[in-house]
Design a protein around this motif. Structure first.
Motif, PDB file in Angstrom:
ATOM      1  N   UNK A 180       0.829  -1.206   0.000  1.00  0.00           N
ATOM      2  CA  UNK A 180       0.000   0.000   0.000  1.00  0.00           C
ATOM      3  C   UNK A 180       0.864   1.257   0.000  1.00  0.00           C
ATOM      4  N   UNK A 181       1.896   1.256   0.841  1.00  0.00           N
ATOM      5  CA  UNK A 181       2.819   2.391   0.892  1.00  0.00           C
ATOM      6  C   UNK A 181       3.505   2.592  -0.453  1.00  0.00           C
ATOM      7  N   UNK A 182       3.966   1.498  -1.055  1.00  0.00           N
ATOM      8  CA  UNK A 182       4.648   1.587  -2.351  1.00  0.00           C
ATOM      9  C   UNK A 182       3.719   2.121  -3.429  1.00  0.00           C
ATOM     10  N   UNK A 183       2.469   1.675  -3.436  1.00  0.00           N
ATOM     11  CA  UNK A 183       1.501   2.151  -4.426  1.00  0.00           C
ATOM     12  C   UNK A 183       1.340   3.661  -4.360  1.00  0.00           C
ATOM     13  N   UNK A 184       1.219   4.184  -3.149  1.00  0.00           N
ATOM     14  CA  UNK A 184       0.937   5.613  -2.984  1.00  0.00           C
ATOM     15  C   UNK A 184       2.152   6.475  -3.329  1.00  0.00           C
ATOM     16  N   UNK A 185       3.350   6.001  -2.999  1.00  0.00           N
ATOM     17  CA  UNK A 185       4.551   6.747  -3.395  1.00  0.00           C
ATOM     18  C   UNK A 185       4.749   6.657  -4.905  1.00  0.00           C
ATOM     19  N   UNK A 186       4.531   5.467  -5.482  1.00  0.00           N
ATOM     20  CA  UNK A 186       4.664   5.316  -6.932  1.00  0.00           C
ATOM     21  C   UNK A 186       3.657   6.183  -7.666  1.00  0.00           C
TER      22      UNK A 186
END
Length: 234
Positions: A154-160
């Motif tokens: 989830x964190x990676x999705x939002x930063x990406x």
């Protein structure tokens, strides 16, 4: 449509939905954590490499990845603290974390980062890196996450998503699962932010400028606040 294509589409839709859901809560979250400074959330920012381990090198300017990582990490620390968060840097100088530069220094360096992360008990970990690829046309920011962690994904999705919305983004990417020590060394949500390719002339030209490094830090901060907002809202 084969399984792998359906899987990539599903991941992409998940990231988009996450971004839509949390957008409206970011400003409120930033205000709330600022107001509650006594209970501030901690984020660990890890500047990759350091000391004799310079990481990859820019093909045009010869800039060391470790130096770019450190500068962006310091800027990220400032932006996160301005948003009301507490930040712990694993590395705050050009030196590595390995002690003596003798055999086994790389593992000692990584274990020290793990020790700092565990001591901080953070809400999340951001490891800042720069990419390199034999094909010089490859470019753009890419986020990696721990494969077995839904929170890390989830964190990676939002930063990406935040990276993909930057004006300089030449190609939108999806976050990728990665099997790396810094992602696996703790149970905290952890991602690696590869901010660009030092093997690509266009990316390198951006990454050597203080203005672009600041925008990278602001963009990662946007993704972090989105994640924390979504976590706070259940």
């Amino acid at each position: 449509m084969n399984f792998f294509f359906r899987h990539r589409v599903a991941l992409g839709l998940t990231c988009i939905l996450l971004a839509v859901v949390v957008t409206f809560g970011i400003c409120f979250f930033a205000l709330s954590v600022t107001a509650s400074s006594a209970q501030r959330i901690t984020v660990v920012v890890d500047a990759g490499h350091g000391g004799i381990d310079g990481g990859v090198t820019g093909k045009i300017t010869g800039v060391r990845e470790s130096d770019v990582n450190l500068d962006i990490s310091r800027l990220l620390q400032k932006k996160l603290e301005e948003a009301g968060l507490s930040v712990v840097l694993t590395r705050n100088s050009e030196a590595g974390l390995y002690g003596a530069a003798v055999s086994g220094y790389k593992m000692r360096d990584m274990k020290k980062r793990k020790e700092i992360i565990e001591g901080a008990s953070p809400a999340l970990v951001i490891s800042v890196h720069q990419n390199f690829f034999p094909l010089s046309s490859r470019r753009g920011a890419q986020v990696f996450y721990r494969a077995d962690s839904e929170e890390s994904h989830s964190l990676a999705c939002l930063i990406q998503n935040a990276f993909n919305e930057m004006p300089e983004c030449a190609r939108k990417s999806q976050p990728l699962a990665g099997d790396y020590y810094i992602l696996n060394c703790s149970d905290y949500p952890s991602v690696i932010a590869e901010c660009g390719f030092l093997s690509n002339a266009a990316d390198e030209a951006l990454l050597v400028t203080s203005e672009y490094r600041l925008r990278i830090a602001e963009t990662i901060t946007e993704g972090v606040l989105a994640y924390l907002s979504s976590s706070a809202n259940g």
